[in-house]
Design a protein around this motif. Structure first.
Motif, PDB file in Angstrom:
ATOM      1  N   VAL A  62       0.861  -1.182   0.000  1.00 55.06           N
ATOM      2  CA  VAL A  62       0.000   0.000   0.000  1.00 55.06           C
ATOM      3  C   VAL A  62       0.896   1.229   0.000  1.00 55.06           C
ATOM      4  CG1 VAL A  62      -1.851   1.229   1.170  1.00 55.06           C
ATOM      5  CG2 VAL A  62      -1.781  -1.273   1.242  1.00 55.06           C
ATOM      6  N   GLN A  63       0.899   1.957  -1.118  1.00 53.51           N
ATOM      7  CA  GLN A  63       1.790   3.095  -1.308  1.00 53.51           C
ATOM      8  C   GLN A  63       1.060   4.395  -0.968  1.00 53.51           C
ATOM      9  OE1 GLN A  63       4.556   1.697  -4.939  1.00 53.51           O
ATOM     10  NE2 GLN A  63       2.419   1.905  -5.507  1.00 53.51           N
ATOM     11  N   ARG A  64       1.605   5.106   0.017  1.00 56.25           N
ATOM     12  CA  ARG A  64       1.003   6.352   0.485  1.00 56.25           C
ATOM     13  C   ARG A  64       2.048   7.470   0.417  1.00 56.25           C
ATOM     14  NH1 ARG A  64       0.493   2.580   4.642  1.00 56.25           N
ATOM     15  NH2 ARG A  64       2.078   3.803   5.743  1.00 56.25           N
ATOM     16  N   PRO A  65       1.621   8.730   0.508  1.00 51.61           N
ATOM     17  CA  PRO A  65       2.594   9.826   0.490  1.00 51.61           C
ATOM     18  C   PRO A  65       3.632   9.731   1.608  1.00 51.61           C
ATOM     19  CG  PRO A  65       0.389  10.676   0.089  1.00 51.61           C
ATOM     20  CD  PRO A  65       0.228   9.228   0.456  1.00 51.61           C
ATOM     21  N   ASP A  66       3.261   9.135   2.756  1.00 50.98           N
ATOM     22  CA  ASP A  66       4.199   9.063   3.876  1.00 50.98           C
ATOM     23  C   ASP A  66       4.986   7.763   3.911  1.00 50.98           C
ATOM     24  OD1 ASP A  66       2.071   7.424   4.509  1.00 50.98           O
ATOM     25  OD2 ASP A  66       2.048   7.966   6.632  1.00 50.98           O
ATOM     26  N   GLY A  67       4.768   6.859   2.934  1.00 55.36           N
ATOM     27  CA  GLY A  67       5.523   5.616   2.907  1.00 55.36           C
ATOM     28  C   GLY A  67       4.716   4.463   2.350  1.00 55.36           C
ATOM     29  N   THR A  68       5.205   3.255   2.564  1.00 62.82           N
ATOM     30  CA  THR A  68       4.582   2.051   2.026  1.00 62.82           C
ATOM     31  C   THR A  68       4.354   1.038   3.134  1.00 62.82           C
ATOM     32  OG1 THR A  68       5.660   2.343  -0.124  1.00 62.82           O
ATOM     33  CG2 THR A  68       4.829   0.148   0.386  1.00 62.82           C
ATOM     34  N   GLY A  69       3.131   0.502   3.188  1.00 62.11           N
ATOM     35  CA  GLY A  69       2.823  -0.591   4.090  1.00 62.11           C
ATOM     36  C   GLY A  69       2.905  -1.910   3.343  1.00 62.11           C
ATOM     37  N   ILE A  70       3.580  -2.889   3.922  1.00 66.97           N
ATOM     38  CA  ILE A  70       3.797  -4.185   3.276  1.00 66.97           C
ATOM     39  C   ILE A  70       3.162  -5.281   4.124  1.00 66.97           C
ATOM     40  CG2 ILE A  70       5.528  -5.896   2.598  1.00 66.97           C
ATOM     41  CD1 ILE A  70       7.432  -3.602   1.997  1.00 66.97           C
ATOM     42  N   GLU A  71       2.345  -6.119   3.480  1.00 68.00           N
ATOM     43  CA  GLU A  71       1.819  -7.327   4.101  1.00 68.00           C
ATOM     44  C   GLU A  71       2.009  -8.481   3.133  1.00 68.00           C
ATOM     45  OE1 GLU A  71      -2.080  -7.210   5.705  1.00 68.00           O
ATOM     46  OE2 GLU A  71      -1.756  -5.368   6.856  1.00 68.00           O
ATOM     47  N   ALA A  72       2.536  -9.587   3.634  1.00 65.27           N
ATOM     48  CA  ALA A  72       2.783 -10.747   2.779  1.00 65.27           C
ATOM     49  C   ALA A  72       2.599 -12.012   3.605  1.00 65.27           C
ATOM     50  CB  ALA A  72       4.203 -10.700   2.206  1.00 65.27           C
ATOM     51  N   THR A  73       1.978 -13.026   2.976  1.00 63.07           N
ATOM     52  CA  THR A  73       1.788 -14.306   3.642  1.00 63.07           C
ATOM     53  C   THR A  73       2.098 -15.444   2.686  1.00 63.07           C
ATOM     54  OG1 THR A  73      -0.556 -14.428   3.047  1.00 63.07           O
ATOM     55  CG2 THR A  73      -0.015 -13.391   5.159  1.00 63.07           C
ATOM     56  N   ALA A  74       2.568 -16.532   3.254  1.00 61.94           N
ATOM     57  CA  ALA A  74       2.821 -17.789   2.554  1.00 61.94           C
ATOM     58  C   ALA A  74       2.855 -18.861   3.642  1.00 61.94           C
ATOM     59  CB  ALA A  74       4.144 -17.736   1.787  1.00 61.94           C
ATOM     60  N   PRO A  75       2.830 -20.153   3.271  1.00 58.61           N
ATOM     61  CA  PRO A  75       2.869 -21.188   4.302  1.00 58.61           C
ATOM     62  C   PRO A  75       4.064 -21.029   5.243  1.00 58.61           C
ATOM     63  CG  PRO A  75       2.271 -22.156   2.205  1.00 58.61           C
ATOM     64  CD  PRO A  75       2.642 -20.727   1.929  1.00 58.61           C
ATOM     65  N   GLY A  76       3.798 -20.911   6.537  1.00 61.14           N
ATOM     66  CA  GLY A  76       4.854 -20.748   7.526  1.00 61.14           C
ATOM     67  C   GLY A  76       5.487 -19.384   7.560  1.00 61.14           C
ATOM     68  N   PHE A  77       4.872 -18.396   6.893  1.00 62.05           N
ATOM     69  CA  PHE A  77       5.497 -17.065   6.745  1.00 62.05           C
ATOM     70  C   PHE A  77       4.440 -15.974   6.817  1.00 62.05           C
ATOM     71  CE2 PHE A  77       6.099 -13.521   3.831  1.00 62.05           C
ATOM     72  CZ  PHE A  77       7.335 -13.014   4.191  1.00 62.05           C
ATOM     73  N   ARG A  78       4.772 -14.913   7.523  1.00 67.26           N
ATOM     74  CA  ARG A  78       3.971 -13.691   7.503  1.00 67.26           C
ATOM     75  C   ARG A  78       4.896 -12.505   7.758  1.00 67.26           C
ATOM     76  NH1 ARG A  78      -1.198 -12.091   7.550  1.00 67.26           N
ATOM     77  NH2 ARG A  78      -1.685 -10.057   8.463  1.00 67.26           N
ATOM     78  N   LEU A  79       4.677 -11.448   7.004  1.00 70.98           N
ATOM     79  CA  LEU A  79       5.454 -10.227   7.174  1.00 70.98           C
ATOM     80  C   LEU A  79       4.513  -9.040   7.212  1.00 70.98           C
ATOM     81  CD1 LEU A  79       8.320  -8.813   7.197  1.00 70.98           C
ATOM     82  CD2 LEU A  79       7.950  -8.461   4.752  1.00 70.98           C
ATOM     83  N   GLU A  80       4.694  -8.198   8.211  1.00 71.17           N
ATOM     84  CA  GLU A  80       4.011  -6.919   8.297  1.00 71.17           C
ATOM     85  C   GLU A  80       5.079  -5.859   8.516  1.00 71.17           C
ATOM     86  OE1 GLU A  80      -0.054  -7.542  10.560  1.00 71.17           O
ATOM     87  OE2 GLU A  80       1.553  -8.689  11.528  1.00 71.17           O
ATOM     88  N   ALA A  81       5.160  -4.895   7.600  1.00 71.45           N
ATOM     89  CA  ALA A  81       6.241  -3.912   7.665  1.00 71.45           C
ATOM     90  C   ALA A  81       5.765  -2.550   7.211  1.00 71.45           C
ATOM     91  CB  ALA A  81       7.425  -4.365   6.810  1.00 71.45           C
ATOM     92  N   GLU A  82       6.447  -1.538   7.695  1.00 73.80           N
ATOM     93  CA  GLU A  82       6.237  -0.155   7.274  1.00 73.80           C
ATOM     94  C   GLU A  82       7.558   0.394   6.759  1.00 73.80           C
ATOM     95  OE1 GLU A  82       3.667   1.951   7.045  1.00 73.80           O
ATOM     96  OE2 GLU A  82       2.199   0.423   7.661  1.00 73.80           O
ATOM     97  N   VAL A  83       7.495   1.028   5.599  1.00 72.26           N
ATOM     98  CA  VAL A  83       8.669   1.652   4.987  1.00 72.26           C
ATOM     99  C   VAL A  83       8.388   3.148   4.889  1.00 72.26           C
ATOM    100  CG1 VAL A  83      10.283   1.603   3.050  1.00 72.26           C
ATOM    101  CG2 VAL A  83       8.998  -0.464   3.642  1.00 72.26           C
ATOM    102  N   PRO A  84       8.730   3.925   5.915  1.00 69.37           N
ATOM    103  CA  PRO A  84       8.411   5.355   5.893  1.00 69.37           C
ATOM    104  C   PRO A  84       9.219   6.104   4.835  1.00 69.37           C
ATOM    105  CG  PRO A  84       9.751   4.810   7.803  1.00 69.37           C
ATOM    106  CD  PRO A  84       9.403   3.516   7.157  1.00 69.37           C
ATOM    107  N   ARG A  85       8.607   7.137   4.304  1.00 70.12           N
ATOM    108  CA  ARG A  85       9.307   8.004   3.354  1.00 70.12           C
ATOM    109  C   ARG A  85      10.078   9.077   4.112  1.00 70.12           C
ATOM    110  NH1 ARG A  85       8.585   7.894  -1.756  1.00 70.12           N
ATOM    111  NH2 ARG A  85       6.549   6.882  -1.533  1.00 70.12           N
ATOM    112  N   VAL A  86      11.319   9.291   3.707  1.00 72.49           N
ATOM    113  CA  VAL A  86      12.194  10.260   4.370  1.00 72.49           C
ATOM    114  C   VAL A  86      12.271  11.526   3.515  1.00 72.49           C
ATOM    115  CG1 VAL A  86      14.527  10.702   5.198  1.00 72.49           C
ATOM    116  CG2 VAL A  86      13.523   8.414   5.439  1.00 72.49           C
ATOM    117  N   GLU A  87      12.071  12.665   4.125  1.00 77.26           N
ATOM    118  CA  GLU A  87      12.133  13.935   3.406  1.00 77.26           C
ATOM    119  C   GLU A  87      13.502  14.115   2.755  1.00 77.26           C
ATOM    120  OE1 GLU A  87      10.582  17.383   1.884  1.00 77.26           O
ATOM    121  OE2 GLU A  87       9.532  15.933   3.153  1.00 77.26           O
ATOM    122  N   GLY A  88      13.505  14.424   1.463  1.00 71.86           N
ATOM    123  CA  GLY A  88      14.741  14.650   0.725  1.00 71.86           C
ATOM    124  C   GLY A  88      15.395  13.389   0.180  1.00 71.86           C
ATOM    125  N   HIS A  89      14.854  12.216   0.512  1.00 72.97           N
ATOM    126  CA  HIS A  89      15.424  10.954   0.020  1.00 72.97           C
ATOM    127  C   HIS A  89      15.163  10.814  -1.474  1.00 72.97           C
ATOM    128  CE1 HIS A  89      16.487   6.622   0.172  1.00 72.97           C
ATOM    129  NE2 HIS A  89      15.522   6.503  -0.715  1.00 72.97           N
TER     130      HIS A  89
END
Length: 326
Positions: free
Chosen positions: A119-146
């Protein structure tokens, strides 16, 4: 040195007839291209996130090849070298959503045992992923000037690729493997985005290397850009991009992927020492590919825009060779 043009205002990738717009050829410091692709059969769209934490390396890919969707989850345990890998193929890329712009909208892919959502937003990206035996929940914030590296690679008016390589993004979240949970934060973890949209030739090979560390990152590519007048090479210092326009020479041993690599050019004198190799193969008759992705640490140096040399020692990441028929 390649005379590449920096693009500083929004532009469409294609003309109304679906061919490459010459005004789109160049590079950017932030995503400015709208991938208004038309047609069917040679169009490739993908979103890849690589996440490096102190304990694990994670790779997530959602892709549409028009006639198929190829999606995957990969995890490397950095302590013992164990791997988790789950790949799925969906006919006609059903269940895939790919926005036209990098950094805007939601990328999603669902098929078989794998689900991915970015999920791509102005303030960053939210990541959700699942597979057998696996789950990931992450936030990738956007840094000013990056800044990120966007490049259009023109093989011809009918065959071309737009790529965004966004390195060294801070990331935080939680990785679940079976009954074990691993939390990670922005202090010592980073994320890399590879956003791709284009119309590809049937057979293509490439090299890609990405390394990140505090205040520095290096993005290097090869083979697939040769002769096009475009390159995907850059050094990042404190989030600012220093574009490297020369093609590079890649030296590595295809009989022993764990031997040290060398990546050389007028502004790049890089070494790469792998500690693990991931081999991925696909053979669906029409679609076939083989990728050797080595994880390791960089050495050497690269030259900034002001002519000074920047040490690459200690950057962590990967270097790979991919050969595809698709």
């Amino acid at each position: 040195m390649t005379a590449e043009r920096e693009i500083t205002s929004p532009v469409d990738l294609c003309r109304p007839d679906g061919r490459l717009d010459p005004a789109a050829v160049g590079w950017t410091r932030r995503p400015l291209h709208r991938a208004n692709l038309r047609g069917w059969g040679r169009v490739k769209r993908w979103e890849y996130w690589g996440i490096v934490t102190p304990s694990h390396i994670v790779g997530l890919v959602a892709s549409s090849l028009d006639y198929a969707g190829l999606h995957g989850v990969y995890v490397l345990d950095r302590a013992d070298g164990s791997e988790l890998s789950e790949d799925v193929v969906t006919p006609l890329a059903r269940g895939v959503r790919m926005p036209e712009r990098s950094g805007a909208g939601t990328v999603s892919a669902r098929g078989g045992s794998v689900t991915l959502e970015f999920v791509q937003r102005p303030d960053g990206t939210g990541i959700e992923a699942t597979a057998p035996g696996f789950r990931l929940e992450a936030e990738v914030p956007r840094v000013e000037g990056h800044e990120s590296l966007g490049v259009v690679v023109p093989w011809s008016r009918r065959r071309f690729q737009y790529t965004v390589k966004d390195l060294g993004r801070p990331v935080r979240g939680r990785l679940t493997l079976g009954s074990r949970e691993f939390a990670f934060d922005e202090v010592d973890s980073f994320a890399v985005l590879d956003h791709g949209r284009g119309k590809w030739p049937y057979a293509v090979s490439w090299n890609w290397a990405a390394g990140c560390g505090p205040g520095r990152a290096v993005q290097l590519g090869g083979r697939w850009t040769a002769g096009t007048g475009s390159t995907e090479n850059a050094l990042f210092l404190d989030g600012r991009l220093h574009k490297i326009g020369e093609e590079l020479t890649w030296e590595y041993d295809r009989t022993d992927w764990l031997r040290p690599w060398r990546i050389l050019g007028p502004r790049v004198e890089a070494g790469f020492r792998p500690f693990h190799v991931r081999t991925s193969k696909t053979n669906l008759v029409v679609v076939a590919g083989e990728t050797h992705q080595c994880f390791g640490e960089f050495t050497g140096r690269a030259r900034a825009d002001d002519g000074s040399w920047v040490e690459l020692d200690g950057l962590t990441g990967w270097a790979e060779e991919a050969r595809n028929r698709w």
